[in-house]
Design a protein around this motif. Structure first.
Motif, PDB file in Angstrom:
ATOM      1  N   GLU A 138      29.868  17.527  99.907  1.00 43.98           N
ATOM      2  CA  GLU A 138      29.746  16.792 101.686  1.00 43.98           C
ATOM      3  C   GLU A 138      31.248  16.140 101.633  1.00 43.98           C
ATOM      4  O   GLU A 138      31.481  16.036 102.698  1.00 43.98           O
ATOM      5  CB  GLU A 138      28.378  15.806 101.481  1.00 43.98           C
ATOM      6  N   VAL A 139      31.877  15.430 100.590  1.00 45.60           N
ATOM      7  CA  VAL A 139      33.087  14.834 100.849  1.00 45.60           C
ATOM      8  C   VAL A 139      34.295  15.395 100.716  1.00 45.60           C
ATOM      9  O   VAL A 139      35.250  15.003 100.639  1.00 45.60           O
ATOM     10  CB  VAL A 139      32.914  13.426 100.026  1.00 45.60           C
ATOM     11  N   GLY A 140      34.119  16.910 100.186  1.00 50.29           N
ATOM     12  CA  GLY A 140      35.266  17.347 100.060  1.00 50.29           C
ATOM     13  C   GLY A 140      35.808  17.522  98.477  1.00 50.29           C
ATOM     14  O   GLY A 140      37.073  18.200  98.712  1.00 50.29           O
ATOM     15  N   PHE A 141      35.094  17.316  97.710  1.00 52.27           N
ATOM     16  CA  PHE A 141      35.857  17.120  96.149  1.00 52.27           C
ATOM     17  C   PHE A 141      35.619  18.745  95.559  1.00 52.27           C
ATOM     18  O   PHE A 141      36.447  19.137  94.703  1.00 52.27           O
ATOM     19  CB  PHE A 141      34.870  16.200  95.371  1.00 52.27           C
ATOM     20  N   MET A 142      34.656  19.511  96.448  1.00 51.90           N
ATOM     21  CA  MET A 142      34.389  20.942  95.969  1.00 51.90           C
ATOM     22  C   MET A 142      34.173  21.655  97.386  1.00 51.90           C
ATOM     23  O   MET A 142      33.988  21.052  98.348  1.00 51.90           O
ATOM     24  CB  MET A 142      33.289  21.147  94.873  1.00 51.90           C
ATOM     25  N   HIS A 143      34.283  23.047  97.436  1.00 56.14           N
ATOM     26  CA  HIS A 143      33.859  23.651  98.577  1.00 56.14           C
ATOM     27  C   HIS A 143      32.457  23.375  99.044  1.00 56.14           C
ATOM     28  O   HIS A 143      31.348  23.410  98.259  1.00 56.14           O
ATOM     29  CB  HIS A 143      33.984  25.059  98.224  1.00 56.14           C
ATOM     30  N   PRO A 144      32.176  22.874 100.442  1.00 60.44           N
ATOM     31  CA  PRO A 144      30.753  22.581 100.732  1.00 60.44           C
ATOM     32  C   PRO A 144      29.713  23.671 100.472  1.00 60.44           C
ATOM     33  O   PRO A 144      28.554  23.484 100.079  1.00 60.44           O
ATOM     34  CB  PRO A 144      31.062  22.571 102.291  1.00 60.44           C
ATOM     35  N   THR A 145      30.140  24.963 100.582  1.00 62.64           N
ATOM     36  CA  THR A 145      29.056  26.111 100.238  1.00 62.64           C
ATOM     37  C   THR A 145      28.858  25.863  98.716  1.00 62.64           C
ATOM     38  O   THR A 145      27.677  26.127  98.382  1.00 62.64           O
ATOM     39  CB  THR A 145      29.727  27.151 100.506  1.00 62.64           C
ATOM     40  N   LEU A 146      29.608  25.743  97.870  1.00 64.69           N
ATOM     41  CA  LEU A 146      29.279  25.748  96.499  1.00 64.69           C
ATOM     42  C   LEU A 146      28.590  24.226  96.023  1.00 64.69           C
ATOM     43  O   LEU A 146      27.618  24.569  95.439  1.00 64.69           O
ATOM     44  CB  LEU A 146      30.672  25.639  95.595  1.00 64.69           C
ATOM     45  N   GLY A 147      28.849  23.245  96.635  1.00 65.27           N
ATOM     46  CA  GLY A 147      28.015  22.252  96.559  1.00 65.27           C
ATOM     47  C   GLY A 147      26.479  22.339  96.949  1.00 65.27           C
ATOM     48  O   GLY A 147      25.773  21.817  96.341  1.00 65.27           O
ATOM     49  N   PHE A 148      26.324  23.018  98.111  1.00 66.76           N
ATOM     50  CA  PHE A 148      25.131  23.196  98.807  1.00 66.76           C
ATOM     51  C   PHE A 148      24.451  24.195  97.884  1.00 66.76           C
ATOM     52  O   PHE A 148      23.337  24.127  97.700  1.00 66.76           O
ATOM     53  CB  PHE A 148      25.351  24.086 100.166  1.00 66.76           C
ATOM     54  N   LEU A 149      25.003  25.259  97.213  1.00 66.25           N
ATOM     55  CA  LEU A 149      24.271  26.282  96.614  1.00 66.25           C
ATOM     56  C   LEU A 149      23.993  25.625  95.197  1.00 66.25           C
ATOM     57  O   LEU A 149      22.878  25.825  94.750  1.00 66.25           O
ATOM     58  CB  LEU A 149      25.197  27.419  96.232  1.00 66.25           C
ATOM     59  N   ILE A 150      24.677  24.915  94.585  1.00 64.70           N
ATOM     60  CA  ILE A 150      24.357  24.180  93.482  1.00 64.70           C
ATOM     61  C   ILE A 150      23.126  23.203  93.596  1.00 64.70           C
ATOM     62  O   ILE A 150      22.187  23.279  92.766  1.00 64.70           O
ATOM     63  CB  ILE A 150      25.574  23.538  92.565  1.00 64.70           C
ATOM     64  N   GLY A 151      23.258  22.406  94.692  1.00 64.11           N
ATOM     65  CA  GLY A 151      22.174  21.514  94.811  1.00 64.11           C
ATOM     66  C   GLY A 151      20.790  22.408  95.091  1.00 64.11           C
ATOM     67  O   GLY A 151      19.660  21.980  94.594  1.00 64.11           O
ATOM     68  N   ILE A 152      20.895  23.568  95.816  1.00 67.22           N
ATOM     69  CA  ILE A 152      19.693  24.292  95.988  1.00 67.22           C
ATOM     70  C   ILE A 152      19.003  24.748  94.719  1.00 67.22           C
ATOM     71  O   ILE A 152      17.901  24.887  94.503  1.00 67.22           O
ATOM     72  CB  ILE A 152      20.031  25.359  97.063  1.00 67.22           C
ATOM     73  N   VAL A 153      19.923  25.271  93.817  1.00 68.89           N
ATOM     74  CA  VAL A 153      19.552  25.839  92.525  1.00 68.89           C
ATOM     75  C   VAL A 153      19.000  24.919  91.635  1.00 68.89           C
ATOM     76  O   VAL A 153      17.980  25.200  91.191  1.00 68.89           O
ATOM     77  CB  VAL A 153      20.689  26.511  91.850  1.00 68.89           C
ATOM     78  N   GLY A 154      19.364  23.615  91.843  1.00 69.19           N
ATOM     79  CA  GLY A 154      18.855  22.388  91.034  1.00 69.19           C
ATOM     80  C   GLY A 154      17.606  22.101  91.462  1.00 69.19           C
ATOM     81  O   GLY A 154      16.720  21.752  90.696  1.00 69.19           O
ATOM     82  N   TRP A 155      17.540  22.113  92.843  1.00 73.18           N
ATOM     83  CA  TRP A 155      16.002  21.676  93.346  1.00 73.18           C
ATOM     84  C   TRP A 155      15.239  22.753  93.212  1.00 73.18           C
ATOM     85  O   TRP A 155      13.750  22.461  92.778  1.00 73.18           O
ATOM     86  CB  TRP A 155      16.112  21.606  94.819  1.00 73.18           C
TER      87      TRP A 155
END
Length: 233
Positions: free
Chosen positions: A125-142
């Motif tokens: 969300e803050v741009g330290f990694m690609h937003p799509t990658l952050g979103f996908l990792i978050g979804i996988v964790g959930w």
């Protein structure tokens, strides 16, 4: 020291105050509740109360920030989530541990996955990694957490429990984690990929969602613990 006052039309600011009062009341109730339940239920009840107490501290600080700037930087919420979400996940673990001991390895997996899930969302969300990658990792964790509570060892122990109260309570806790927690990736998606969302609207959604994701979650834990404690006395 200047105290910023909420304006009468500041609905978003009002939800910060509402959530603050709700979290404080819930924390007090849950900590009192540790004296009403039997020994094996004290830890999950105390953990649920700790989540509410930490959330109250967040809302106290966030309310002041909102009143001063009409904006809340995302770092505030992610600091709160980085502490409270893993504690809530472990509350599920110890809720089931009150009736049967889950594997210790599952404790650590749930803890690590919860932390990684929040960190990935923040970094995306803050741009330290690609937003799509952050979103996908978050979804996988959930999804991993959902898998463990619904179909994994926690779900298996719950399904074999002889207690209808535990089964019913865990069902509602799973529903909160499934439906209530869905608001986080949804808002992330809208903020990152769908043109963003107004700060006031986002605050209202997140603050009101916490009445389900934290307060209702805590009350379900307390209710089940009280029912089980009474039935075993």
């Amino acid at each position: 020291m200047t105290v910023e006052l909420l304006q009468p039309t500041d609905v978003a600011g009002g939800t910060y105050s509402l959530a603050l009062v709700g979290m404080l009341g819930t924390a007090v109730l849950l900590f009192l509740g540790t004296g009403w339940v039997s020994r094996q239920w004290k830890l999950p009840v105390a953990l649920a109360g700790l989540v509410a107490l930490i959330a109250a501290a967040f809302y106290l600080e966030a309310r002041e920030a909102w009143a001063a700037a009409q904006h809340l930087p995302v770092i505030y919420r992610y600091i709160d989530w980085l502490v409270t979400v893993p504690i809530q996940v472990l509350t599920l673990y110890f809720f089931i541990a009150a009736v049967a001991r889950p594997p210790v390895g599952l404790f650590w997996r749930l803890l690590v996955v919860a932390v990684v899930m929040i960190l990935a969302r923040y970094m995306g969300e803050v741009g330290f990694m690609h937003p799509t990658l952050g979103f996908l990792i978050g979804i996988v964790g959930w999804l991993y957490i959902l898998g463990e509570v619904c179909f994994g060892k926690l779900g298996e122990i719950n399904s074999k429990s002889a207690s209808e109260t535990v089964q019913t309570g865990f069902f509602w806790l799973r529903l909160v984690v499934t439906v209530g927690w869905a608001i986080y990736p949804l808002c992330y998606f809208i903020a990152s990929f769908a043109g963003g969302i107004d700060d006031a609207a986002l605050s209202i959604v997140y603050n009101l969602a916490d009445f389900v994701n934290r307060i209702l979650f805590a009350l379900i834990v307390l209710y089940a613990a009280l029912r089980e404690s009474v039935s075993t006395r």
